[in-house]
Design an enzyme around this catalytic site. Sequence first.
Site, PDB file in Angstrom:
ATOM      1  N   ASN A  86       0.847  -1.187   0.000  1.00  0.00           N
ATOM      2  CA  ASN A  86       0.000   0.000   0.000  1.00  0.00           C
ATOM      3  C   ASN A  86       0.886   1.242   0.000  1.00  0.00           C
ATOM      4  O   ASN A  86       1.925   1.272   0.676  1.00  0.00           O
ATOM      5  CB  ASN A  86      -0.907  -0.005   1.237  1.00  0.00           C
ATOM      6  CG  ASN A  86      -1.907  -1.149   1.211  1.00  0.00           C
ATOM      7  OD1 ASN A  86      -2.390  -1.529   0.152  1.00  0.00           O
ATOM      8  ND2 ASN A  86      -2.212  -1.709   2.371  1.00  0.00           N
ATOM      9  N   GLY A  92      -4.146   3.328   1.365  1.00  0.00           N
ATOM     10  CA  GLY A  92      -4.427   2.635   2.626  1.00  0.00           C
ATOM     11  C   GLY A  92      -3.198   2.330   3.455  1.00  0.00           C
ATOM     12  O   GLY A  92      -3.236   1.475   4.345  1.00  0.00           O
ATOM     13  N   HIS A  99       6.636  -1.956   3.041  1.00  0.00           N
ATOM     14  CA  HIS A  99       6.363  -3.346   3.426  1.00  0.00           C
ATOM     15  C   HIS A  99       5.466  -3.997   2.392  1.00  0.00           C
ATOM     16  O   HIS A  99       4.642  -3.331   1.758  1.00  0.00           O
ATOM     17  CB  HIS A  99       5.711  -3.421   4.813  1.00  0.00           C
ATOM     18  CG  HIS A  99       4.468  -2.613   4.970  1.00  0.00           C
ATOM     19  ND1 HIS A  99       4.494  -1.252   5.192  1.00  0.00           N
ATOM     20  CD2 HIS A  99       3.153  -2.955   4.934  1.00  0.00           C
ATOM     21  CE1 HIS A  99       3.248  -0.800   5.295  1.00  0.00           C
ATOM     22  NE2 HIS A  99       2.418  -1.813   5.133  1.00  0.00           N
TER      23      HIS A  99
HETATM   24  P1  AMP Z   1      -0.523  -0.950   5.833  1.00  0.00           P
HETATM   25  O1  AMP Z   1      -1.943  -0.630   6.203  1.00  0.00           O
HETATM   26  O2  AMP Z   1      -0.329  -1.454   4.433  1.00  0.00           O
HETATM   27  O3  AMP Z   1       0.407   0.207   6.156  1.00  0.00           O
HETATM   28  O4  AMP Z   1      -0.114  -2.172   6.726  1.00  0.00           O
HETATM   29  C1  AMP Z   1       0.359  -2.067   8.045  1.00  0.00           C
HETATM   30  C2  AMP Z   1       0.174  -3.413   8.669  1.00  0.00           C
HETATM   31  O5  AMP Z   1       0.955  -3.452   9.846  1.00  0.00           O
HETATM   32  C3  AMP Z   1      -1.267  -3.696   9.094  1.00  0.00           C
HETATM   33  O6  AMP Z   1      -1.731  -4.871   8.405  1.00  0.00           O
HETATM   34  C4  AMP Z   1      -1.165  -3.922  10.608  1.00  0.00           C
HETATM   35  O7  AMP Z   1      -2.015  -4.932  11.075  1.00  0.00           O
HETATM   36  C5  AMP Z   1       0.299  -4.270  10.766  1.00  0.00           C
HETATM   37  N1  AMP Z   1       0.856  -3.995  12.070  1.00  0.00           N
HETATM   38  C6  AMP Z   1       0.734  -2.859  12.796  1.00  0.00           C
HETATM   39  N2  AMP Z   1       1.437  -2.953  13.937  1.00  0.00           N
HETATM   40  C7  AMP Z   1       2.032  -4.170  13.929  1.00  0.00           C
HETATM   41  C8  AMP Z   1       2.888  -4.877  14.838  1.00  0.00           C
HETATM   42  N3  AMP Z   1       3.297  -4.328  16.009  1.00  0.00           N
HETATM   43  N4  AMP Z   1       3.281  -6.124  14.517  1.00  0.00           N
HETATM   44  C9  AMP Z   1       2.877  -6.685  13.357  1.00  0.00           C
HETATM   45  N5  AMP Z   1       2.097  -6.075  12.451  1.00  0.00           N
HETATM   46  C10 AMP Z   1       1.661  -4.835  12.734  1.00  0.00           C
END
Ligand code: AMP
Length: 113
Positions: A86, A92, A99
């Site tokens: 994203n 989003g 990532h």
């Molecule tokens: P995005 O919305 O593409 O920026 O994805 C961020 C992702 O990070 C989301 O799917 C969250 O559930 C995940 N996330 C946030 N905090 C953590 C954490 N501490 N450990 C693992 N995943 C996380």
Amino acid sequence: MDNCLFCKIIAGEIPSAKVYEDDKLLAFKDINPQAPVHILIIPKEHFDSVNALDETSAPIVGDIMLLAKRLADEFHLEAGYRLITNIGENGGQTVKHLHFHLIGGVKLAEKMC
Ligand code: AMP
Ligand code: ZN
């Protein structure tokens, strides 16, 4: 980078469920999984998103793709999976550290948005 959640995970300041680590990449389970397998693959070097990449840094995405393929094999995603990154507010993106989501283990929705 200061105040970046994923940089803190890389530094070990915040715990994560790691599934892979080397000198350039880290992969760990998403804390809020959207499917039976939901892994985040990140570079250890901080980039805000794909938009921050240039010709010198972009090859890290190839490394991420090859790791995704290996993890898909390890997590038995022979039937298929999805890789998503994203970018920005309309994309989003909530964590501003590049990532890729590796998502699978179930038949995913045909509609992508
Ligand atoms: P995005 O919305 O593409 O920026 O994805 C961020 C992702 O990070 C989301 O799917 C969250 O559930 C995940 N996330 C946030 N905090 C953590 C954490 N501490 N450990 C693992 N995943 C996380
Ligand atoms: Zn970061």
